[in-house]
Scaffold this motif. Structure first.
Motif, PDB file in Angstrom:
ATOM      1  N   GLY A  19       0.823  -1.197   0.000  1.00 59.20           N
ATOM      2  CA  GLY A  19       0.000   0.000   0.000  1.00 59.20           C
ATOM      3  C   GLY A  19       0.858   1.247   0.000  1.00 59.20           C
ATOM      4  O   GLY A  19       2.085   1.179   0.055  1.00 59.20           O
ATOM      5  N   PRO A  20       0.235   2.423  -0.017  1.00 56.31           N
ATOM      6  CA  PRO A  20       0.972   3.690  -0.109  1.00 56.31           C
ATOM      7  C   PRO A  20       1.941   3.896   1.043  1.00 56.31           C
ATOM      8  O   PRO A  20       2.957   4.568   0.883  1.00 56.31           O
ATOM      9  N   GLY A  21       1.640   3.321   2.198  1.00 52.68           N
ATOM     10  CA  GLY A  21       2.500   3.542   3.359  1.00 52.68           C
ATOM     11  C   GLY A  21       3.631   2.552   3.484  1.00 52.68           C
ATOM     12  O   GLY A  21       4.470   2.686   4.372  1.00 52.68           O
ATOM     13  N   ASP A  22       3.656   1.544   2.675  1.00 56.90           N
ATOM     14  CA  ASP A  22       4.690   0.533   2.778  1.00 56.90           C
ATOM     15  C   ASP A  22       5.987   0.992   2.119  1.00 56.90           C
ATOM     16  O   ASP A  22       5.973   1.720   1.131  1.00 56.90           O
ATOM     17  N   GLU A  23       7.096   0.550   2.675  1.00 53.79           N
ATOM     18  CA  GLU A  23       8.398   0.938   2.153  1.00 53.79           C
ATOM     19  C   GLU A  23       8.856  -0.091   1.132  1.00 53.79           C
ATOM     20  O   GLU A  23       9.070  -1.255   1.455  1.00 53.79           O
ATOM     21  N   ARG A  24       9.023   0.340  -0.081  1.00 53.30           N
ATOM     22  CA  ARG A  24       9.427  -0.580  -1.143  1.00 53.30           C
ATOM     23  C   ARG A  24      10.944  -0.705  -1.170  1.00 53.30           C
ATOM     24  O   ARG A  24      11.665   0.284  -1.155  1.00 53.30           O
ATOM     25  N   ILE A  25      11.393  -1.921  -1.293  1.00 59.03           N
ATOM     26  CA  ILE A  25      12.811  -2.210  -1.312  1.00 59.03           C
ATOM     27  C   ILE A  25      13.396  -1.841  -2.668  1.00 59.03           C
ATOM     28  O   ILE A  25      12.719  -1.934  -3.700  1.00 59.03           O
ATOM     29  N   ASN A  26      14.631  -1.395  -2.689  1.00 63.59           N
ATOM     30  CA  ASN A  26      15.333  -1.116  -3.947  1.00 63.59           C
ATOM     31  C   ASN A  26      16.044  -2.374  -4.416  1.00 63.59           C
ATOM     32  O   ASN A  26      16.716  -3.056  -3.635  1.00 63.59           O
ATOM     33  N   LEU A  27      15.909  -2.656  -5.700  1.00 58.86           N
ATOM     34  CA  LEU A  27      16.444  -3.886  -6.291  1.00 58.86           C
ATOM     35  C   LEU A  27      17.650  -3.586  -7.166  1.00 58.86           C
ATOM     36  O   LEU A  27      17.654  -2.611  -7.925  1.00 58.86           O
ATOM     37  N   GLY A  28      18.658  -4.439  -7.077  1.00 56.93           N
ATOM     38  CA  GLY A  28      19.785  -4.382  -7.994  1.00 56.93           C
ATOM     39  C   GLY A  28      19.907  -5.700  -8.739  1.00 56.93           C
ATOM     40  O   GLY A  28      19.721  -6.766  -8.151  1.00 56.93           O
ATOM     41  N   LEU A  29      20.161  -5.642 -10.036  1.00 62.14           N
ATOM     42  CA  LEU A  29      20.355  -6.841 -10.842  1.00 62.14           C
ATOM     43  C   LEU A  29      21.725  -6.762 -11.503  1.00 62.14           C
ATOM     44  O   LEU A  29      22.030  -5.786 -12.194  1.00 62.14           O
ATOM     45  N   ILE A  30      22.547  -7.781 -11.280  1.00 64.52           N
ATOM     46  CA  ILE A  30      23.913  -7.788 -11.791  1.00 64.52           C
ATOM     47  C   ILE A  30      24.049  -8.837 -12.884  1.00 64.52           C
ATOM     48  O   ILE A  30      23.761 -10.021 -12.670  1.00 64.52           O
ATOM     49  N   SER A  31      24.477  -8.405 -14.044  1.00 60.66           N
ATOM     50  CA  SER A  31      24.777  -9.312 -15.156  1.00 60.66           C
ATOM     51  C   SER A  31      26.281  -9.522 -15.206  1.00 60.66           C
ATOM     52  O   SER A  31      27.052  -8.561 -15.272  1.00 60.66           O
TER      53      SER A  31
END
Length: 376
Positions: A14-26
Motif C-alpha cells: 500500500g501507499p504507506g509501505d516501504e518498497r525495497i530497492n532492487l539491484g540486478l547484476i549481469s
C-alpha cells in the motif's frame, strides 16, 4: 505501457509501505536479455531497479574481477541503497566469479539479501544456495515481483514457489516457480532508465551499454521444441513439466512493436538478430511476419535454425523480406550427433541446407562441436 501480468502481483504494498530497492547484476554479458526483462517487470510493479552490467566477455576469456571493479560495484550498491541484489549466473563457468562478488558484497553489507538466478542456479541450486541467501529456480518474472512484495511488507518468503531460501542453518526448498505462458503480457525491455551502469576496468559508465550497438537482438519465444542432449533445454523442459507449454511464442505484433520502440533509442540500429533457439512459428505467424516486417521495420535480419526446419519456399520468402544471415547447428556427423546428442539430422539433410543457402545468397554460419570423446 505493457504490464507484468496480474499473476505477478501476489501481494501489493500500500501507499504507506516501504518498497525495497532492487539491484540486478549481469556477469560478463552486456547483452543479457533476462536481466532487462526482469528489470522491466520490477519497474512496472513500482520498484526502483538498478541494472549493473559487470564486465564483458572478451576473446572468450573471463578476466577475473579487479579490486577497482569490485570497489566500484560496492559504491553503486551503497549509492542506490539496494536491499536485494540478484546475480545472473548463466552457466557454471561463472560460479566462482559469482562467489567472489557475493563475498565482496557481504563484507560491506552484512544485511544485504543476495539472490542468484539464471540457468546455472536453476540446474544446480544446491551448490548455489551455499553462497546465496536465495536461489531463483525457474523463470523469474513472477517469482521476483512476489518476492519484492513480501520483503517490502515484511512477510516471510520461505514458502515462496520458485525459491530456495537459506535462513541461518535452515534451507527451504520450494518447487519450481510458475512459467510465463502469455509472453505478450511481459513489458518490453527498458533501455532508457538512468539506473543502468556498465562496470569494467576503472570506469563506471551510466546508461545501457547496448544502445550504441548496430545490431538489435530480439527474443520472440521461450524454450525449444528439441531436446538435444548437450543443451540446457533438455533439462529445463523436464524441470518445467506440469507448468504449461514449454515452447511459447510472442505475437508478430508484440515483436514488431518492441523493435519500433527500440529504434527510437538505438540511433545506430542497422539490423535485427532474432536470438531464439530456433526461428520456428506457426504458418499463420510466418504469413503475418512476412507481410508486415518489410513495411514496418525493413531492416536486414538474421536467425538461428535447425536443419529439419529448413525449406526452400519458406526461406526464399524470408530472404525476400530481409533475411540475410543464417546460423545453423551442424554439431558433428550424423553418427556422433545421433549417438551422443540425440539429434536426428542426416548428413544429406545438412548438405541440402548448405546448397539451398548458397542458391539463395544467404550468409550461412555453421556451428560445430568438436570437443567430445568421438572427435578429439
Amino acid at each position: 505501457m505493457r504490464h507484468a501480468g496480474p499473476e505477478a502481483r501476489a501481494l501489493c504494498p500500500g501507499p504507506g509501505d516501504e518498497r525495497i530497492n532492487l539491484g540486478l547484476i549481469s556477469l560478463y554479458d552486456v547483452e543479457n536479455n533476462a536481466v532487462r526483462v526482469l528489470a522491466a517487470c520490477a519497474r512496472a510493479a513500482g520498484y526502483r531497479t538498478v541494472e549493473i552490467y559487470f564486465k564483458d566477455w572478451v576473446n572468450n576469456s573471463l578476466d577475473w574481477p579487479r579490486p577497482q571493479e569490485l570497489a566500484n560495484l560496492v559504491r553503486l550498491v551503497r549509492k542506490h541503497d539496494l536491499g536485494l541484489v540478484g546475480i545472473s549466473v548463466r552457466a557454471s563457468a561463472y560460479h566462482k566469479v559469482a562467489v567472489e562478488i557475493t563475498r565482496a558484497l557481504r563484507l560491506h553489507f552484512p544485511e544485504l539479501k543476495i539472490m542468484w538466478g539464471g540457468t546455472h542456479a536453476i540446474l544446480d541450486p544446491e551448490r548455489c544456495i551455499r553462497e546465496a541467501d536465495l536461489v531463483c529456480r525457474g523463470e523469474g518474472e513472477i517469482t521476483l515481483v512476489r518476492l519484492l512484495d513480501r520483503i517490502s511488507l515484511g512477510v516471510d518468503c520461505s514458502d515462496l514457489l520458485g525459491l530456495y531460501v537459506r535462513q541461518g542453518q535452515e534451507i527451504y526448498r520450494n518447487p519450481v516457480g510458475p512459467t510465463v505462458q502469455a509472453l505478450d503480457e511481459l513489458p518490453f525491455r527498458d533501455y532508457t532508465s538512468p539506473d543502468k551502469y556498465f562496470v569494467m576496468g576503472r570506469s563506471v559508465r551510466q546508461g545501457d551499454p547496448m544502445v550504441s550497438d548496430p545490431c538489435f537482438q530480439m527474443m520472440n519465444s521461450r524454450g525449444c521444441v528439441f531436446k538435444c542432449a548437450y543443451c540446457y533445454n533438455s533439462e529445463l523442459s523436464e524441470l518445467y513439466k506440469g507448468q504449461g507449454r514449454y515452447y511459447r511464442t510472442r505475437s508478430v505484433d508484440s515483436v514488431l512493436q518492441e523493435i519500433k520502440q527500440a529504434r527510437r533509442v538505438f540511433p545506430r540500429m542497422k539490423r535485427i538478430r532474432f536470438d531464439d533457439e530456433v526461428f520456428l512459428y506457426s504458418k499463420a505467424w510466418y504469413e503475418e511476419f512476412i507481410r508486415r516486417y518489410p513495411e514496418e521495420v525493413g531492416l536486414p535480419f538474421e536467425v538461428f535454425i535447425e536443419p529439419r526446419l529448413v525449406g526452400e519456399e519458406l526461406f526464399t520468402r524470408l530472404r525476400d523480406c530481409g533475411l540475410d544471415v543464417v546460423y545453423m547447428g551442424i554439431q558433428n556427423t550424423y553418427r556422433v550427433t545421433h549417438e551422443l546428442y540425440d539429434r536426428h539430422v542426416t548428413d544429406q539433410k545438412v548438405l541440402e541446407c548448405v546448397q539451398l543457402f548458397h542458391r539463395l545468397g544467404l550468409d550461412a554460419r555453421y556451428q560445430v562441436i568438436l570437443d567430445d570423446v568421438e572427435s578429439t
